[in-house]
Design a protein around this motif. Structure first.
Motif, mmCIF file in Angstrom:
data_model
loop_
_atom_site.group_PDB
_atom_site.id
_atom_site.type_symbol
_atom_site.label_atom_id
_atom_site.label_comp_id
_atom_site.label_asym_id
_atom_site.label_seq_id
_atom_site.Cartn_x
_atom_site.Cartn_y
_atom_site.Cartn_z
ATOM 1 N N UNK A 131 13.375 -34.112 -14.377
ATOM 2 C CA UNK A 131 14.007 -33.569 -15.481
ATOM 3 C C UNK A 131 13.291 -33.691 -16.966
ATOM 4 N N UNK A 132 12.601 -34.974 -16.836
ATOM 5 C CA UNK A 132 12.229 -35.486 -18.236
ATOM 6 C C UNK A 132 10.978 -34.577 -18.428
ATOM 7 N N UNK A 133 10.260 -34.117 -17.378
ATOM 8 C CA UNK A 133 8.856 -33.524 -17.665
ATOM 9 C C UNK A 133 9.363 -32.097 -17.930
ATOM 10 N N UNK A 137 12.069 -32.135 -26.186
ATOM 11 C CA UNK A 137 12.562 -33.305 -26.711
ATOM 12 C C UNK A 137 13.961 -33.125 -27.153
ATOM 13 N N UNK A 138 14.396 -32.028 -27.725
ATOM 14 C CA UNK A 138 15.843 -32.134 -28.192
ATOM 15 C C UNK A 138 17.012 -32.373 -26.983
ATOM 16 N N UNK A 139 16.238 -32.014 -25.923
ATOM 17 C CA UNK A 139 17.547 -31.938 -24.812
ATOM 18 C C UNK A 139 17.558 -33.833 -24.406
ATOM 19 N N UNK A 140 16.449 -34.333 -24.535
ATOM 20 C CA UNK A 140 16.348 -35.568 -24.283
ATOM 21 C C UNK A 140 16.916 -36.282 -24.979
ATOM 22 N N UNK A 169 7.465 -38.857 -23.650
ATOM 23 C CA UNK A 169 7.911 -37.313 -23.990
ATOM 24 C C UNK A 169 8.510 -37.378 -25.419
ATOM 25 N N UNK A 170 8.352 -38.505 -26.090
ATOM 26 C CA UNK A 170 8.821 -38.566 -27.535
ATOM 27 C C UNK A 170 10.265 -38.615 -27.738
#
Length: 353
Positions: A131-133, A137-140, A169-170
């Protein structure tokens, strides 16, 4: 702390809300979605057997009251074990794959958790990495109802490799939860040294420097928390990465040296003094570390402070020197020079009457 719904990182938690965070830009990523249940479908299912994650110390929930979510543990287990991210094209003539993608990837539970929050809560690390991949970024950086980001949860659960993936992924390190803690604050509080290493290694230097200065709602920086937890290893790491050795907390003005003295922690006091801590730093009430050591009748620490050059005549806001707090302790009094004639603690030798 602001409570408005439009505060940074806060999401609309209404029943039909979804976050359009760029998932539509991934049409080539298709999944086996026979296992997916939407929020509405999950509401009709039996929630028995739902197991909560609890803090073993306080008994409080770590996952923003996950048990009240419309997604159940059983449904999540089904998602985690049956859904696979693949690059196979969608079959023609079937229900739109992109619509099913959005069901899974943009659903927000009643507790504000995304599927990434839930994957981390249930320690489904492989799925979390996928999921991270996939996520931008906004969702993370989405925060749940407790203002926890996936990075907060990964840190609390000591999932250091997930922490690394998020930072690469910042994912933002400076977001604060409902207690004002960043993920690095949590790492210091919980002794998550591997997670702290990942943060101090992989976070952008400018962002890390900013995080070092952030105070939680108790006025504590990461260095204050590491000192309070008597975690010398964490203190060394933070100082190596640029933490301010003489930073004052926001409530009383204590520096880490004040805290180490209060804890009677000789090793921490020695370390901080050797690193150059200000031995005469004053709290908001004017007390120095020596005031605290004498007030706590700690002869060994008081002696060390005196040997390190502490000014014995500094007064606090009550107009008291450290000697005034000795309370008749002969061992403490022996540390201070003695004059035969004193008035109100002041030597009168050489004074002309």
């Amino acid at each position: 702390m602001a409570n408005s719904d439009d505060e940074k990182g806060k999401v609309d938690l209404s029943e039909d809300s979804q976050i359009d965070s760029g998932v539509y830009s991934f049409p080539s990523l298709n999944k086996d979605y026979q296992c997916i249940r939407t929020t509405e479908e999950s509401n009709t299912e039996d929630n028995e057997g739902n197991s909560d994650k609890l803090d073993n110390t306080t008994g409080e929930r770590l996952d923003s009251a996950y048990g009240s979510s419309s997604l159940t543990v059983d449904s999540l287990n089904e998602i985690f074990h049956n859904c696979k991210i693949s690059e196979e094209p969608a079959s023609e003539g079937t229900e739109s794959s992109s619509e099913r993608e959005v069901n899974l990837l943009t659903t927000i539970t009643e507790d504000g958790d995304t599927i990434l929050h839930l994957a981390i809560i249930h320690e489904e690390t492989e799925f979390a990495h996928q999921l991270i991949e996939l996520f931008p970024k906004d969702v993370l950086d989405i925060q749940n109802n407790l203002y926890q980001t996936p990075l907060h949860l990964a840190t609390y659960l000591n999932l250091s490799l997930v922490v690394r993936s998020l930072l690469l992924k910042q994912a933002s390190l400076d977001l604060q939860d409902q207690e004002g803690n960043t993920a690095l604050h949590l790492a210091c509080d919980q002794g998550r040294s591997e997670c702290a290493n990942e943060m101090t290694t992989n976070a952008p230097p400018r962002q890390l420097a900013s995080v070092m200065e952030i105070q939680n709602w108790r006025g504590q920086t990461c260095l204050h928390i590491a000192t309070q937890r008597r975690n010398l290893r964490m203190v060394k790491l933070l100082l190596k990465k640029g933490a301010n050795l003489n930073v004052q907390d926001g409530t009383s003005g204590k520096t880490p040296l004040h805290m180490a003295v209060e804890l009677h922690d000789m090793d921490l006091v020695k370390f901080l003094l050797n690193k150059g801590a200000n031995v005469d730093a004053t709290m908001f009430n004017g007390c120095t570390p020596l005031h605290l050591a004498v007030g706590r009748q700690d002869v060994a620490v008081a002696l060390l402070l005196c040997q390190s050059g502490a000014d014995q005549m500094l007064k606090n806001m009550e107009d008291e020197t450290a000697l005034d707090l000795a309370d008749g302790n002969d061992n403490i009094l022996a540390l201070f020079p003695f004059d035969d004639i004193q008035i109100s603690g002041q030597s009168v030798i050489g004074v002309k009457f």
